[in-house]
Design an enzyme around this catalytic site. Structure first.
Site, short mmCIF file in Angstrom:
data_model
loop_
_atom_site.label_atom_id
_atom_site.label_comp_id
_atom_site.label_asym_id
_atom_site.label_seq_id
_atom_site.Cartn_x
_atom_site.Cartn_y
_atom_site.Cartn_z
N SER A 146 0.84 -1.20 0.00
CA SER A 146 0.00 0.00 0.00
C SER A 146 0.88 1.26 0.00
O SER A 146 1.67 1.44 -0.93
CB SER A 146 -0.96 -0.05 1.20
OG SER A 146 -2.00 0.88 1.03
N ASP A 222 -9.98 -5.51 -3.79
CA ASP A 222 -9.41 -4.56 -2.82
C ASP A 222 -10.38 -3.39 -2.65
O ASP A 222 -10.81 -2.78 -3.63
CB ASP A 222 -8.06 -4.07 -3.38
CG ASP A 222 -7.26 -3.23 -2.40
OD1 ASP A 222 -7.85 -2.36 -1.75
OD2 ASP A 222 -6.04 -3.44 -2.33
N HIS A 254 -7.50 -5.87 0.60
CA HIS A 254 -6.29 -5.07 0.88
C HIS A 254 -5.52 -5.56 2.12
O HIS A 254 -4.52 -4.98 2.49
CB HIS A 254 -6.72 -3.61 1.09
CG HIS A 254 -5.60 -2.61 0.94
ND1 HIS A 254 -4.98 -2.35 -0.27
CD2 HIS A 254 -4.98 -1.79 1.85
CE1 HIS A 254 -4.04 -1.43 -0.10
NE2 HIS A 254 -4.01 -1.08 1.17
#
Lengths: 276, 276
Positions: A146, A222, A254
């Site tokens: 991320s 996600d 995610h």
């Protein structure tokens, strides 16, 4: 430097260490896994940069990376994601301030004094870990999740020759066009959007690309896909003919369950480059 | 249908067959590999569509697919790339006419009478092979190289439910924007560019996507990259969140050496979907 804990783990040692950072002006904590091979020789090292809200601890405990790092004889370094402390500027939002350093050097008040994660990750911490542990600085690779995927990609592209391979899990791929980026870059770097481009993986891919191969995994379900913008980076990678793979993984979100599911392949990918 | 040859190969049979095609109005030849399992049960089937200038023979002899098809118990079908014969329209260029059918039904003179490869691959040949061999029509997958990658992708997206998985090697990814496409679509389909879109993998990915996973390999030093436009399809795949992977393979060109190097992974990819 102070050892907070050291534990036997897959034949090696999982340690947590703290040190006073000159760059960030505060105490910083990091996790380090050394495989058994480090007892007799310097080993190659894989940096793992974490995402928003994370400390050094999240990936260390939840990514499931140590088993595979041990198998491949690779060290893992888990830095923190920002400066910390009562005298370090912060914000109530989860995505600005402490836990959200975005791997850059802030130029704006009130962030500039401590928020220098770019220099910390690219200069100070490498010096500290290579001086204190059996690590081979000639063999480094980098990954992240991320915001940490953003960090891994931008560091790799702006430090050519440093990393033999780079990978990312669900990276923030085009922060200059995302609410995960525009808000933070405005706060940390100011209104001049030209100054943001050095921290945008899609821009850097278009301009420079990576030395080695790139492996990117993204969950197809996600919950943050609109903020991550994988399509922009995939386009840039293929337009540049960047060696590597962009994979859209059906059904994954995610979370660290996603990271944990594909970390074995990322370790194998990096090990191939590190031991070549 | 007439057997031209049948040879023992990896415990199964590599055959070449010819038949009079009602769809293309000429004799058509195809290659078929049946693994040993086909002696006792219908087996799943993988279509391999070939590229410009190829007959049924090129991939059959040069892709190195039989070993892996045998290992996974999967049949391989190698169709020709166009109608053939002295009374079939042709052009002196290598990329138009015989050997360059582009997997569509031509509507324009002089191509319309014979150039009906879409119907041939999607309707007539499946009927013929499933009627004559131990093939399970419920378990089909498709792949292809270059123009054949274009064919595999467009067939898979316009025939939802037909193929459990689709892959491609260096596909012509956006023919409506490429000299490998615009010239041929103008000749075969006419000037109305709207009629071209159903044969453009990038357009179809944006509009429909694929049922199953998609695996695409592209050589990073392919001499035809500007014609193939992988960046457009990669962008569309990630924008759609299409499960699958787009891989840019360092140092590989457009040849069968490239195909041969990655065919094992493509067979494993399809086998997982076909035997699930």
């Amino acid at each position: 430097m102070r050892a907070i804990s050291e534990s036997r783990c897959f034949g090696g040692v999982q340690g947590v260490y703290s040190h006073a950072s000159q760059v960030t002006g505060c105490d910083m904590t990091f996790g380090l896994f050394l495989p058994a091979e480090a007892e007799t020789q310097p080993v190659p090292m894989l940096w793992y940069l974490s995402g928003l809200t994370c400390t050094h601890e999240n990936a260390m405990t939840k990514a499931g990376a140590q088993r595979w790092a041990a198998e491949h004889g690779v060290a893992l370094i888990f830095p923190d994601t920002s400066p910390r402390g009562a005298d370090v500027a912060d914000d109530e939002a989860y995505d600005l301030g402490q836990g959200a350093g975005f791997y850059l050097n802030a130029t704006q008040a009130p962030w500039a004094p401590h928020y220098r994660m770019w220099d910390y990750i690219s200069e100070e911490l490498p010096r500290i870990v290579t001086a204190n542990f059996a690590l081979d600085e000639e063999r480094q690779a980098i990954t992240g999740h991320s915001m940490g995927g953003h960090g891994a990609l931008t560091l790799a592209m702006r430090l050519p020759g440093r990393f033999r391979s780079v990978s990312a899990f669900a990276p923030i791929a085009q922060p200059t066009q995302s609410d995960w980026g525009r808000k933070q870059f405005t706060a940390y770097l100011g209104e001049d959007e030209l100054s943001w481009r050095d921290h945008d993986a899609t821009h850097l891919m278009n301009e420079y690309g990576c030395d080695g191969e790139v492996l990117i995994d993204q969950g197809a379900t996600d919950q943050f896909l609109d903020l991550l913008r994988p399509e922009a980076l995939a386009n840039a990678m293929m337009r540049r003919r960047q060696p590597g793979a962009f994979r859209m993984q059906a059904g994954y979100d995610h979370s660290y369950w996603f990271v944990q599911s594909f970390i074995p392949e990322h370790l194998a990918f990096h090990a191939e480059a590190l031991w070549r």
